[in-house]
Design a protein around this motif. Structure first.
Motif, PDB file in Angstrom:
ATOM      1  N   UNK A  75     117.543  71.921  52.059  1.00 28.10           N
ATOM      2  CA  UNK A  75     116.869  71.612  50.784  1.00 28.10           C
ATOM      3  C   UNK A  75     116.710  72.867  49.947  1.00 28.10           C
ATOM      4  N   UNK A  76     116.438  72.679  48.676  1.00 27.80           N
ATOM      5  CA  UNK A  76     116.277  73.809  47.762  1.00 27.80           C
ATOM      6  C   UNK A  76     114.927  74.467  47.986  1.00 27.80           C
ATOM      7  N   UNK A  77     114.789  75.693  47.481  1.00 26.05           N
ATOM      8  CA  UNK A  77     113.538  76.417  47.582  1.00 26.05           C
ATOM      9  C   UNK A  77     112.727  76.285  46.311  1.00 26.05           C
ATOM     10  N   UNK A  78     112.062  77.374  45.928  1.00 22.50           N
ATOM     11  CA  UNK A  78     111.188  77.352  44.759  1.00 22.50           C
ATOM     12  C   UNK A  78     112.007  77.261  43.473  1.00 22.50           C
ATOM     13  N   UNK A  79     111.386  76.807  42.380  1.00 21.97           N
ATOM     14  CA  UNK A  79     112.084  76.785  41.081  1.00 21.97           C
ATOM     15  C   UNK A  79     112.558  78.177  40.693  1.00 21.97           C
ATOM     16  N   UNK A  80     113.668  78.252  39.965  1.00 17.78           N
ATOM     17  CA  UNK A  80     114.259  79.534  39.589  1.00 17.78           C
ATOM     18  C   UNK A  80     113.511  80.155  38.418  1.00 17.78           C
ATOM     19  N   UNK A  81     113.333  81.482  38.499  1.00 19.32           N
ATOM     20  CA  UNK A  81     112.707  82.213  37.393  1.00 19.32           C
ATOM     21  C   UNK A  81     113.732  82.480  36.300  1.00 19.32           C
ATOM     22  N   UNK A  82     114.939  82.858  36.708  1.00 22.22           N
ATOM     23  CA  UNK A  82     116.024  83.088  35.762  1.00 22.22           C
ATOM     24  C   UNK A  82     115.905  84.353  34.946  1.00 22.22           C
ATOM     25  N   UNK A 101     107.443  73.978  53.038  1.00 23.50           N
ATOM     26  CA  UNK A 101     106.518  73.643  54.129  1.00 23.50           C
ATOM     27  C   UNK A 101     105.536  74.789  54.349  1.00 23.50           C
ATOM     28  N   UNK A 102     104.673  75.064  53.372  1.00 23.91           N
ATOM     29  CA  UNK A 102     103.781  76.222  53.489  1.00 23.91           C
ATOM     30  C   UNK A 102     102.837  76.150  54.686  1.00 23.91           C
ATOM     31  N   UNK A 103     102.431  74.942  55.068  1.00 24.43           N
ATOM     32  CA  UNK A 103     101.508  74.814  56.197  1.00 24.43           C
ATOM     33  C   UNK A 103     102.185  75.086  57.533  1.00 24.43           C
ATOM     34  N   UNK A 104     103.516  75.015  57.572  1.00 30.47           N
ATOM     35  CA  UNK A 104     104.267  75.259  58.805  1.00 30.47           C
ATOM     36  C   UNK A 104     105.026  76.588  58.770  1.00 30.47           C
ATOM     37  N   UNK A 105     104.735  77.439  57.779  1.00 36.51           N
ATOM     38  CA  UNK A 105     105.554  78.624  57.594  1.00 36.51           C
ATOM     39  C   UNK A 105     105.443  79.590  58.763  1.00 36.51           C
ATOM     40  N   UNK A 106     104.236  79.840  59.247  1.00 33.54           N
ATOM     41  CA  UNK A 106     104.084  80.789  60.353  1.00 33.54           C
ATOM     42  C   UNK A 106     104.828  80.305  61.597  1.00 33.54           C
ATOM     43  N   UNK A 107     104.675  79.039  61.916  1.00 33.86           N
ATOM     44  CA  UNK A 107     105.390  78.499  63.071  1.00 33.86           C
ATOM     45  C   UNK A 107     106.893  78.526  62.820  1.00 33.86           C
ATOM     46  N   UNK A 108     107.299  78.184  61.605  1.00 30.77           N
ATOM     47  CA  UNK A 108     108.723  78.191  61.283  1.00 30.77           C
ATOM     48  C   UNK A 108     109.335  79.567  61.418  1.00 30.77           C
ATOM     49  N   UNK A 109     108.632  80.594  60.937  1.00 29.77           N
ATOM     50  CA  UNK A 109     109.128  81.961  61.071  1.00 29.77           C
ATOM     51  C   UNK A 109     109.237  82.340  62.543  1.00 29.77           C
ATOM     52  N   UNK A 160     115.475  84.906  52.466  1.00 25.81           N
ATOM     53  CA  UNK A 160     115.763  83.694  51.704  1.00 25.81           C
ATOM     54  C   UNK A 160     115.242  82.454  52.415  1.00 25.81           C
ATOM     55  N   UNK A 161     115.340  82.405  53.729  1.00 20.48           N
ATOM     56  CA  UNK A 161     114.787  81.272  54.482  1.00 20.48           C
ATOM     57  C   UNK A 161     113.266  81.231  54.383  1.00 20.48           C
ATOM     58  N   UNK A 162     112.638  82.403  54.426  1.00 18.77           N
ATOM     59  CA  UNK A 162     111.179  82.439  54.269  1.00 18.77           C
ATOM     60  C   UNK A 162     110.779  81.931  52.886  1.00 18.77           C
ATOM     61  N   UNK A 163     111.587  82.260  51.864  1.00 16.34           N
ATOM     62  CA  UNK A 163     111.317  81.741  50.529  1.00 16.34           C
ATOM     63  C   UNK A 163     111.370  80.224  50.483  1.00 16.34           C
TER      64      UNK A 163
END
Length: 443
Positions: free
Chosen positions: A168-175, A112-120, A103-106
Motif C-alpha cells: 500500500x501507499x504511504x503518506x501523501x506527497x509533499x512535492x 499502521x501507527x499503532x503497530x509501528x514499534x512491533x512492525x519495526x 521508506x518502510x518506516x514511513x
C-alpha cells in the motif's frame, strides 16, 4: 514488507563469504576486493540521504519500488555476467537497500501507527536473520562453484519486486523542490569521510591521502550545514538534528554499532584461528564460522521481536540502556571465558540479544519526535549513525589487531584490548540511552 527486508538482509550477508573465492576465480587481487567493499560503503553513504529525502517529498512507496528495482537489477547482473566490472556496478546498485528501512518506516507510520514499534521489530528481526542465512546459503553454494553463490539472492529479489508492487501507499506527497546543491555537498562530505575511514588502515591513519580525504569531507559537511540552514527548501531540517531524542538515539546507535558490527570481522578471525598455532581461537572453517554468525542473528531475531513489549513495559530509556548493558556483558564475559566453544557461544548469544534489541529500538524511536514529513530522513540519519559507528569500530578494532600481530597470528593481548574497548563503548551507549526523554513532535 518482510519480503522486502528479506532481500535487504540476504544481499548484505551473501557477498562477504564469496569474495575470497570470487577473487581467486576472477583473478581479483585483495586490493581489488577492497575497492569493491569501498564502492559499497560509498554508495551506502550517497543512497541514504537521497532516497530518504525523495521518499519524504514524493512518496515512500514510489521510491521503495525504485530502490527494490535497483537492488534486483544489481543482483541479477552480478549473477548472470560475473566480472570485476559487474561486481562493482552490482554492489553500487545493491547499496540502495539502505533506503528500504527508512521508506518502510514511513509507510508503517502512516498506515499502521499503532503497530509501528512491533512492525519495526519484525522487520529488523527478518533483516538480521536474513544476513546470517544469506551467508550460509551462498557459502554452501560456492563450494560447488565460486559464482554459483551469487544466485542465492536472485529468487529473493523476485519476491521483493512482487512485494513492492502490492504494497500500500504511504503518506501523501509533499512535492517540494529537491535541493540539489545541498545534496551534492552532503554526498561529497560523506564520500570523503567514508573513504578515510574505509581505507585509513590500508593507507595509514596519518598518511597524506587519509588526512586529505578526511579534512575535505569534513569541510564539505561544514559547508553543507551552512548552506542547508540558509536554504528555503533544506535537505535536512536542522532543528531535527538538534532535537535531543533524535541526537540521543543516533548516539546510542553509533556506540552500539561500533561495538557489535565493528567487532564482526575480528570475531571471524578469532573463530578461524588455530589454537595449536597461535594459542587462541577455535579452529573453525568457513562454514562453521557462517553458522556461528547465523546463530547470532537468530538470537537477534528473538530480541527484536520482543522489543515492542520491552518498550511498553520498561520504557524507552531502560530498553535502550538494556541493549548496551547486554552487549557490554557479552564482551566482559569474553575477557574471562573464551577458551571453549560453549563459553564463546554464550557470549555470542548475549551479543545477538543486544544486537537485535538496539537495532529494533533505535529504528522505532528515531522517528517518534519528528514531523511526518521528516520520517524517512530521521530514519536515514539513524542509518548513517549506524554506518559510521560500524566503520569507525571496524577501523579501531583492525588497528588494535594489526598492532598486536606476530608471525604465528593475532595474540590474545589484542583480543583482550578489543573486547575491553567494545565493552566500554557499549556502556557509553547504555549511558546515553538513560538520557533519552520523549518529547512532543516537532512541526
Amino acid at each position: 514488507m518482510v519480503f522486502v527486508e528479506l532481500l535487504s538482509g540476504v544481499t548484505q550477508g551473501y557477498l562477504t563469504p564469496l569474495l575470497p573465492s570470487l577473487g581467486e576465480s576472477l583473478h581479483i587481487t585483495p586490493a581489488g576486493q577492497t575497492r569493491i567493499y569501498l564502492l559499497s560503503q560509498l554508495a551506502f553513504a550517497i543512497w541514504t540521504p537521497l532516497l530518504a529525502k525523495l521518499g519524504d517529498a514524493y512518496g515512500y512507496r514510489r521510491y521503495l519500488r525504485i530502490s527494490i528495482a535497483l537492488v534486483a537489477v544489481g543482483t541479477v547482473l552480478m549473477a548472470v555476467r560475473t566480472s570485476l566490472f559487474t561486481l562493482s556496478v552490482g554492489v553500487v546498485l545493491q547499496a540502495a537497500v539502505v533506503g528500504f528501512m527508512p521508506l518502510l518506516i514511513g509507510i508503517l507510520r502512516h498506515r499502521a501507527p499503532e503497530q509501528r514499534r512491533f512492525g519495526v521489530g519484525v522487520l529488523v528481526g527478518v533483516l538480521t536473520a536474513a544476513v546470517g542465512l544469506g551467508g550460509v546459503v551462498s557459502g554452501s553454494l560456492s563450494e560447488h562453484s565460486a559464482t554459483l553463490g551469487l544466485w542465492a539472492a536472485v529468487p529473493v529479489a523476485v519476491l521483493a519486486v512482487v512485494a513492492g508492487v502490492i504494497l500500500p501507499d504511504g503518506a501523501p506527497r509533499i512535492g517540494e523542490r529537491f535541493p540539489v546543491l545541498q545534496f551534492a555537498l552532503l554526498a561529497a562530505g560523506l564520500v570523503g569521510v567514508v573513504t578515510a575511514l574505509s581505507l585509513g588502515g590500508l593507507w595509514g591513519w596519518t598518511s597524506l591521502r587519509t588526512v586529505c580525504a578526511l579534512v575535505a569531507g569534513l569541510l564539505m559537511l561544514a559547508t553543507w550545514i551552512v548552506a542547508d540552514s540558509r536554504a528555503t527548501t533544506p535537505l535536512v531540517n536542522m532543528r531535527m538534528l538538534t532535537n535531543p531524542p533524535v541526537a540521543i538515539v543516533s548516539g546510542v546507535t553509533f556506540c552500539l554499532a561500533f561495538s557489535t558490527i565493528g567487532f564482526f570481522g575480528a570475531n571471524a578471525i578469532f573463530l578461524g584461528s588455530s589454537s595449536a598455532e597461535s594459542g587462541i581461537g577455535l579452529s573453525y572453517g568457513p562454514q562453521a564460522i557462517a553458522l556461528v554468525a547465523l546463530a547470532l542473528n537468530v538470537f537477534a531475531l528473538g530480541s527484536s521481536l520482543s522489543t515492542a513489549t520491552l518498550l511498553r513495559r520498561l520504557g524507552e530509556r531502560y530498553t535502550l540502556a538494556l541493549s548496551g548493558v547486554v552487549i557490554a556483558a557479552a564482551f566482559l564475559s569474553l575477557l574471562v571465558l573464551h577458551e571453549t566453544p560453549a563459553q564463546y557461544l554464550v557470549a555470542i548469544a548475549l551479543l545477538g540479544f543486544g544486537f537485535g534489541g538496539y537495532q529494533a529500538s533505535t529504528r522505532a524511536l528515531c522517528v517518534e519526535c519528528v514531523a511526518d514529513r521528516d520520517t524517512a530522513m530521521a530514519a536515514g540519519i539513524n542509518e548513517l549513525a549506524l554506518s559510521f559507528g560500524a566503520a569507525i569500530g571496524a577501523s579501531v578494532v583492525g588497528a588494535i589487531i594489526s598492532a598486536n600481530q606476530t608471525s604465528s597470528g593475532v595474540t590474545l593481548h589484542a583480543y583482550l584490548w578489543v573486547w575491553s574497548v567494545c565493552a566500554s563503548v557499549a556502556l557509553v551507549g547504555a549511558g546515553l540511552g538513560l538520557c533519552y526523554r520523549m518529547r512532543g513532535v516537532q512541526r
